[in-house]
Design a protein around this motif. Structure first.
Motif, PDB file in Angstrom:
ATOM      1  N   ILE A 169       0.836  -1.203   0.000  1.00 51.24           N
ATOM      2  CA  ILE A 169       0.000   0.000   0.000  1.00 51.24           C
ATOM      3  C   ILE A 169       0.868   1.249   0.000  1.00 51.24           C
ATOM      4  O   ILE A 169       0.568   2.230  -0.697  1.00 51.24           O
ATOM      5  N   ALA A 170       1.959   1.242   0.745  1.00 54.13           N
ATOM      6  CA  ALA A 170       2.863   2.394   0.781  1.00 54.13           C
ATOM      7  C   ALA A 170       3.487   2.638  -0.587  1.00 54.13           C
ATOM      8  O   ALA A 170       3.589   3.788  -1.035  1.00 54.13           O
ATOM      9  N   CYS A 171       3.897   1.583  -1.270  1.00 48.53           N
ATOM     10  CA  CYS A 171       4.501   1.751  -2.600  1.00 48.53           C
ATOM     11  C   CYS A 171       3.484   2.299  -3.596  1.00 48.53           C
ATOM     12  O   CYS A 171       3.803   3.168  -4.409  1.00 48.53           O
ATOM     13  N   LEU A 172       2.248   1.818  -3.527  1.00 48.19           N
ATOM     14  CA  LEU A 172       1.229   2.345  -4.436  1.00 48.19           C
ATOM     15  C   LEU A 172       0.852   3.776  -4.077  1.00 48.19           C
ATOM     16  O   LEU A 172       0.561   4.585  -4.960  1.00 48.19           O
ATOM     17  N   GLY A 173       0.890   4.103  -2.784  1.00 51.04           N
ATOM     18  CA  GLY A 173       0.635   5.481  -2.368  1.00 51.04           C
ATOM     19  C   GLY A 173       1.723   6.425  -2.853  1.00 51.04           C
ATOM     20  O   GLY A 173       1.437   7.540  -3.304  1.00 51.04           O
ATOM     21  N   ILE A 174       2.960   5.983  -2.788  1.00 51.71           N
ATOM     22  CA  ILE A 174       4.072   6.791  -3.305  1.00 51.71           C
ATOM     23  C   ILE A 174       3.927   6.972  -4.811  1.00 51.71           C
ATOM     24  O   ILE A 174       4.161   8.056  -5.342  1.00 51.71           O
ATOM     25  N   ALA A 175       3.507   5.920  -5.491  1.00 54.79           N
ATOM     26  CA  ALA A 175       3.322   6.010  -6.941  1.00 54.79           C
ATOM     27  C   ALA A 175       2.221   7.001  -7.282  1.00 54.79           C
ATOM     28  O   ALA A 175       2.317   7.734  -8.282  1.00 54.79           O
ATOM     29  N   ALA A 176       1.182   7.069  -6.468  1.00 47.33           N
ATOM     30  CA  ALA A 176       0.084   7.999  -6.741  1.00 47.33           C
ATOM     31  C   ALA A 176       0.501   9.442  -6.501  1.00 47.33           C
ATOM     32  O   ALA A 176       0.080  10.341  -7.246  1.00 47.33           O
ATOM     33  N   PHE A 177       1.328   9.688  -5.500  1.00 48.65           N
ATOM     34  CA  PHE A 177       1.711  11.056  -5.173  1.00 48.65           C
ATOM     35  C   PHE A 177       2.915  11.561  -5.967  1.00 48.65           C
ATOM     36  O   PHE A 177       3.018  12.753  -6.240  1.00 48.65           O
ATOM     37  N   ARG A 178       3.816  10.697  -6.345  1.00 45.36           N
ATOM     38  CA  ARG A 178       5.034  11.129  -7.027  1.00 45.36           C
ATOM     39  C   ARG A 178       4.952  10.968  -8.528  1.00 45.36           C
ATOM     40  O   ARG A 178       5.928  11.183  -9.224  1.00 45.36           O
ATOM     41  N   GLY A 179       3.828  10.573  -9.038  1.00 45.02           N
ATOM     42  CA  GLY A 179       3.733  10.327 -10.464  1.00 45.02           C
ATOM     43  C   GLY A 179       3.924   8.841 -10.733  1.00 45.02           C
ATOM     44  O   GLY A 179       4.324   8.079  -9.876  1.00 45.02           O
ATOM     45  N   MET A 180       3.626   8.427 -11.905  1.00 45.16           N
ATOM     46  CA  MET A 180       3.635   7.011 -12.230  1.00 45.16           C
ATOM     47  C   MET A 180       5.000   6.557 -12.736  1.00 45.16           C
ATOM     48  O   MET A 180       5.171   6.210 -13.888  1.00 45.16           O
ATOM     49  N   GLU A 181       5.980   6.600 -11.869  1.00 47.40           N
ATOM     50  CA  GLU A 181       7.250   5.977 -12.211  1.00 47.40           C
ATOM     51  C   GLU A 181       7.039   4.463 -12.199  1.00 47.40           C
ATOM     52  O   GLU A 181       6.294   3.936 -11.383  1.00 47.40           O
ATOM     53  N   THR A 182       7.690   3.769 -13.060  1.00 47.13           N
ATOM     54  CA  THR A 182       7.437   2.343 -13.245  1.00 47.13           C
ATOM     55  C   THR A 182       7.813   1.514 -12.029  1.00 47.13           C
ATOM     56  O   THR A 182       7.133   0.544 -11.709  1.00 47.13           O
ATOM     57  N   ARG A 183       8.826   1.896 -11.311  1.00 50.22           N
ATOM     58  CA  ARG A 183       9.316   1.057 -10.217  1.00 50.22           C
ATOM     59  C   ARG A 183       8.349   1.003  -9.038  1.00 50.22           C
ATOM     60  O   ARG A 183       8.246  -0.022  -8.371  1.00 50.22           O
ATOM     61  N   PHE A 184       7.625   2.083  -8.747  1.00 52.25           N
ATOM     62  CA  PHE A 184       6.745   2.079  -7.585  1.00 52.25           C
ATOM     63  C   PHE A 184       5.494   1.220  -7.776  1.00 52.25           C
ATOM     64  O   PHE A 184       5.141   0.464  -6.869  1.00 52.25           O
ATOM     65  N   PRO A 185       4.802   1.287  -8.901  1.00 49.20           N
ATOM     66  CA  PRO A 185       3.649   0.364  -9.051  1.00 49.20           C
ATOM     67  C   PRO A 185       4.068  -1.101  -9.067  1.00 49.20           C
ATOM     68  O   PRO A 185       3.380  -1.945  -8.496  1.00 49.20           O
ATOM     69  N   ILE A 186       5.200  -1.395  -9.688  1.00 49.67           N
ATOM     70  CA  ILE A 186       5.673  -2.781  -9.689  1.00 49.67           C
ATOM     71  C   ILE A 186       6.037  -3.208  -8.270  1.00 49.67           C
ATOM     72  O   ILE A 186       5.694  -4.310  -7.831  1.00 49.67           O
ATOM     73  N   ALA A 187       6.721  -2.312  -7.539  1.00 46.68           N
ATOM     74  CA  ALA A 187       7.091  -2.615  -6.159  1.00 46.68           C
ATOM     75  C   ALA A 187       5.873  -2.689  -5.252  1.00 46.68           C
ATOM     76  O   ALA A 187       5.945  -3.262  -4.174  1.00 46.68           O
ATOM     77  N   GLY A 188       4.744  -2.140  -5.666  1.00 45.18           N
ATOM     78  CA  GLY A 188       3.523  -2.230  -4.875  1.00 45.18           C
ATOM     79  C   GLY A 188       2.680  -3.435  -5.229  1.00 45.18           C
ATOM     80  O   GLY A 188       2.023  -4.015  -4.367  1.00 45.18           O
ATOM     81  N   ILE A 189       2.677  -3.835  -6.480  1.00 43.11           N
ATOM     82  CA  ILE A 189       1.840  -4.951  -6.914  1.00 43.11           C
ATOM     83  C   ILE A 189       2.387  -6.280  -6.389  1.00 43.11           C
ATOM     84  O   ILE A 189       1.616  -7.144  -5.964  1.00 43.11           O
ATOM     85  N   VAL A 190       3.681  -6.446  -6.394  1.00 44.30           N
ATOM     86  CA  VAL A 190       4.277  -7.709  -5.942  1.00 44.30           C
ATOM     87  C   VAL A 190       3.941  -7.985  -4.466  1.00 44.30           C
ATOM     88  O   VAL A 190       3.452  -9.077  -4.136  1.00 44.30           O
TER      89      VAL A 190
END
Length: 125
Positions: free
Chosen positions: A7-28
């Motif tokens: 959840i933290a990784c997906l939250g970071i991805a939502a606030f910092r823009g859609m960098e590829t590493r954060f959604p992947i690090a959140g989905i796993v």
């Protein structure tokens, strides 16, 4: 913990823009925690499975070995805490103070967990 990490990784991805590493690090981690939750609620617990195949001697050995492992871990962490405290007193490196505080916090956490588990088993066994 894994669910919170995802959840933290997906939250970071939502606030910092859609960098590829954060959604992947959140989905796993989210997939991992979903699988863990599925197995936790669909299968019998490890304790009930172990009771079917173990006898009193095996339980005694497991209790004795876990108690010794906890004792050894306490001694190692306590010694590391005092060594780090001594080195901080000698060299005045701030990193050693952080290590000392962290190790002391781990010792206190282990103490509270042991007290909590002992009181639980006194009431439920």
């Amino acid at each position: 913990m894994v669910l919170i990490l995802g959840i933290a990784c997906l939250g970071i991805a939502a606030f910092r823009g859609m960098e590829t590493r954060f959604p992947i690090a959140g989905i796993v981690p989210l997939a991992w925690s979903a699988i863990d939750f599925f197995f936790a609620f669909t299968q019998s617990s490890i304790d009930s499975q172990a009771e079917k195949v173990t006898d009193e001697r095996d339980r005694y050995i497991a209790m004795k070995s876990s108690r010794k492992a906890l004792l050894i871990t306490n001694y190692v962490i306590g010694a590391a805490c005092f060594i780090a405290m001594f080195l901080f007193a000698v060299f005045k490196w701030e990193q050693l103070l952080t290590v000392t505080i962290t190790l002391c916090a781990v010792l206190f956490l282990m103490l509270f967990v042991v007290i909590g588990r002992n009181s639980y088993y006194e009431k439920h066994e």
